[in-house]
Scaffold this motif. Structure first.
Motif, short mmCIF file in Angstrom:
data_model
loop_
_atom_site.label_atom_id
_atom_site.label_comp_id
_atom_site.label_asym_id
_atom_site.label_seq_id
_atom_site.Cartn_x
_atom_site.Cartn_y
_atom_site.Cartn_z
N ASP A 47 0.85 -1.19 0.00
CA ASP A 47 0.00 0.00 0.00
C ASP A 47 0.89 1.24 0.00
N ALA A 48 0.59 2.17 -0.92
CA ALA A 48 1.40 3.39 -1.01
C ALA A 48 1.32 4.23 0.25
N GLY A 49 0.22 4.13 1.01
CA GLY A 49 0.08 4.92 2.22
C GLY A 49 0.69 4.29 3.45
N SER A 50 1.31 3.14 3.30
CA SER A 50 1.89 2.44 4.44
C SER A 50 3.24 3.02 4.83
N MET A 51 3.62 2.82 6.07
CA MET A 51 4.92 3.26 6.54
C MET A 51 6.05 2.57 5.77
N ALA A 52 5.84 1.30 5.40
CA ALA A 52 6.88 0.57 4.68
C ALA A 52 7.22 1.26 3.37
N ALA A 53 6.19 1.56 2.57
CA ALA A 53 6.43 2.22 1.28
C ALA A 53 6.98 3.63 1.48
N GLN A 54 6.48 4.33 2.48
CA GLN A 54 6.91 5.72 2.71
C GLN A 54 8.34 5.79 3.23
N LEU A 55 8.77 4.81 4.02
CA LEU A 55 10.17 4.77 4.45
C LEU A 55 11.08 4.52 3.25
N LEU A 56 10.67 3.64 2.36
CA LEU A 56 11.45 3.37 1.16
C LEU A 56 11.52 4.63 0.28
N TRP A 57 10.41 5.35 0.20
CA TRP A 57 10.39 6.62 -0.53
C TRP A 57 11.37 7.62 0.11
N LEU A 58 11.36 7.69 1.44
CA LEU A 58 12.26 8.60 2.14
C LEU A 58 13.71 8.25 1.85
N ARG A 59 14.03 6.98 1.86
CA ARG A 59 15.39 6.54 1.57
C ARG A 59 15.81 6.93 0.15
N ASP A 60 14.87 6.79 -0.79
CA ASP A 60 15.20 7.04 -2.19
C ASP A 60 15.21 8.53 -2.55
N HIS A 61 14.31 9.30 -1.95
CA HIS A 61 14.12 10.70 -2.38
C HIS A 61 14.70 11.72 -1.41
N GLU A 62 14.83 11.38 -0.15
CA GLU A 62 15.38 12.31 0.84
C GLU A 62 16.41 11.58 1.69
N PRO A 63 17.52 11.17 1.08
CA PRO A 63 18.50 10.36 1.82
C PRO A 63 19.07 11.05 3.07
#
Length: 497
Positions: A132-148
């Motif tokens: 799910d895009a709204g899950s913490m799992a996906a959002q943490l991965l987004w943070l790692r990729d986009h805001e290292p």
């Protein structure tokens, strides 16, 4: 004795005081907090500091309404919309705005999780739910990729309700109910999924909060807040829980086999089970209820939309609509209404549209159209109920949130093959958070008053509304459901639905 409930929504914070003696709401307040503007399309974020201000204001308003009775407040519960993420650094400072569960910026990351763990079936086997895009799992991965740089500073990640609970007490932690909303928690195993956390980044495991027991308080309200709010020292704060679990609790469902039909615009069929019942088709969302048991929720988008479309088209009042469906024959003389006006989640038809089938020169009457629309909704619940039975649920009765009227109640009883009854005192997730505070308080005091007793005391079943399924009509609607599903599958396969 009063128990405060706090609910963090996407655009509003609400607070209430539950008077347990009268099992009613003693005070209520709401404070808006709009999402951050000017973000790219698909983003939904808010400054967590705004939540703190809105919680403070809402609680103060509730306590002001209580007046001298504020001294009887003994515990606080917190819930929030499922999904989302708050990121703190090593000094407990907020690193960036919180992402909400409605944020879709991490859609690509959710797809990456799916590919890594074997697609939707693989992720469901791992944690119980689809990516799910709204899950913490996906959002943490987004943070790692986009805001290292922000990711490297992260020392703690929390759900919105756990962030508020941490602010209230200074105590970290997450209940199974809250953790189950993150996409990083194995719901069947009732533990953090270390495999997924490690794959996102080896540092993620250390960011996750410790587990909190369902029956134990997170901690006591901080002295500074007790003084600011004029509360006695020692007010307990419950562990917190997700909004879906809180709403289920507030409907009075706390025992395995109890099923709740939410007849609101964004309706659902949800059931409590001793252990989480995983739907490997991905139609049902599985979580942990207030006590740590499992629940499975089947979302239905068109519960109100389809009947209301017909009612408004003919300009009928609600009582006139009720008369029309009551007087029309079962099966609407062959007229079938597929009520997918807003797409549908169960069955999974996100792009579907509504359809009317079986029109003849004789059966296309206003009464039959009203009946067909209402039966279409009842059969949607029947399909969702069949899916719950498929994954192992043994339902005992169907509790209705919002009264569908005598004809609607009978339709649901016959279509689902269960006794139906309405419940009194339902107050949604906000009430569920206050009820959790009550149950945790009494457990802390050593009193034998558990979650099911609190649910039975606050939310009472209206026995006068109980309707038993009619065996003949039950068989009729089982056949009609089979016809409907054949039609749905045929049209969908041909690209017409």
């Amino acid at each position: 004795m009063h128990f405060l409930g706090i609910e963090i929504g996407h655009t509003m914070t609400r607070a209430m005081a539950l008077d347990l003696e009268s099992a009613g709401t003693a005070a209520l307040a709401s404070v808006g907090h709009p999402e951050t503007e000017g973000l790219p399309e698909g983003f939904a974020e808010v400054d967590p500091g705004v939540w703190l201000g809105s919680v403070d204001q809402a609680v103060r308003e509730v306590l002001e309404k209580l007046g001298d009775a504020r001294g009887s407040v003994v515990a606080i519960g917190v819930t929030a919309a499922d999904g989302g993420m708050v990121v703190l650094d090593g000094g407990d400072h907020v690193i960036r705005p919180a992402k909400l569960g409605s944020d879709q910026s991490a859609r690509r990351q959710a797809e990456m999780i799916g590919r890594e763990f074997g697609g939707m079936p693989g992720v469901i086997e791992l944690i119980g739910n689809a990516p799910d895009a709204g899950s913490m799992a996906a959002q943490l991965l987004w943070l790692r990729d986009h805001e290292p740089r922000h990711f490297q500073k992260a020392a703690r990640v929390l759900t919105p309700q756990d962030f508020i609970g941490y602010w209230l007490t200074g105590e970290d932690g997450s209940s199974a109910s809250s953790a189950a909303t993150t996409g990083l928690f194995s719901v069947p195993g009732r533990s953090w999924c270390r495999e997924m956390a490690e794959w996102i980044d080896p540092a993620v495991g250390k960011m996750l909060p410790v587990g909190l027991a369902a029956t134990s308080p997170r901690g006591k309200l901080r002295s500074a807040l007790s003084a600011a709010w004029g509360l006695d020292e020692g007010v307990l704060v419950a562990p917190g829980l997700g909004a879906r679990a809180a709403a289920l609790f507030a409907s009075g469902a706390a025992r395995p086999g109890e099923v709740v039909a939410d007849l609101s615009a964004d309706g659902a069929l949800a059931a409590v089970s001793e252990d989480p019942l995983v739907d490997f088709l991905g139609e049902g969302v599985v979580g942990c209820d207030v006590s740590g048991r499992g629940f499975t929720r089947m979302a239905l988008r068109n519960i109100v939309a389809a009947p209301e479309l017909v009612r408004r088209h003919y300009g009928w009042s609600k009582s006139e609509f009720e008369t029309k469906i009551a007087n029309a024959p079962a099966g609407a003389e062959g007229l079938m209404f597929l009520p997918y006006l807003r797409g549908e989640e169960v069955p999974r038809l996100p792009e579907a549209q509504g359809a009317i089938q079986g029109i003849t020169l004789n059966n296309f009457t206003p009464g039959n159209l009203a009946r067909a629309a209402t039966e279409g909704v009842a059969l949607s619940f029947a399909y969702a109920m069949s899916r719950l039975r498929d994954i192992g649920l043994e339902p005992v009765e169907l509790r209705l949130v919002h009264d569908p009227g005598p004809t609607g109640g009978a339709l649901l009883a016959d279509a689902c093959g269960l006794p139906t009854l309405t419940v009194k005192g339902v107050g949604g997730a906000l009430l569920g958070s206050a009820m959790q505070a009550a149950a945790v308080y009494f457990h802390d005091q050593g009193e034998e008053l558990g979650f099911d007793e609190i649910a039975g005391y606050v939310v009472t079943a209206n026995e006068e509304s109980r309707i038993q399924p009619d065996p003949g009509r039950q068989e009729f609607y089982a056949d009609l459901l089979a016809r409907q599903q054949y039609l749905v599958e045929t049209l969908h396969a041909g690209g017409f639905l």
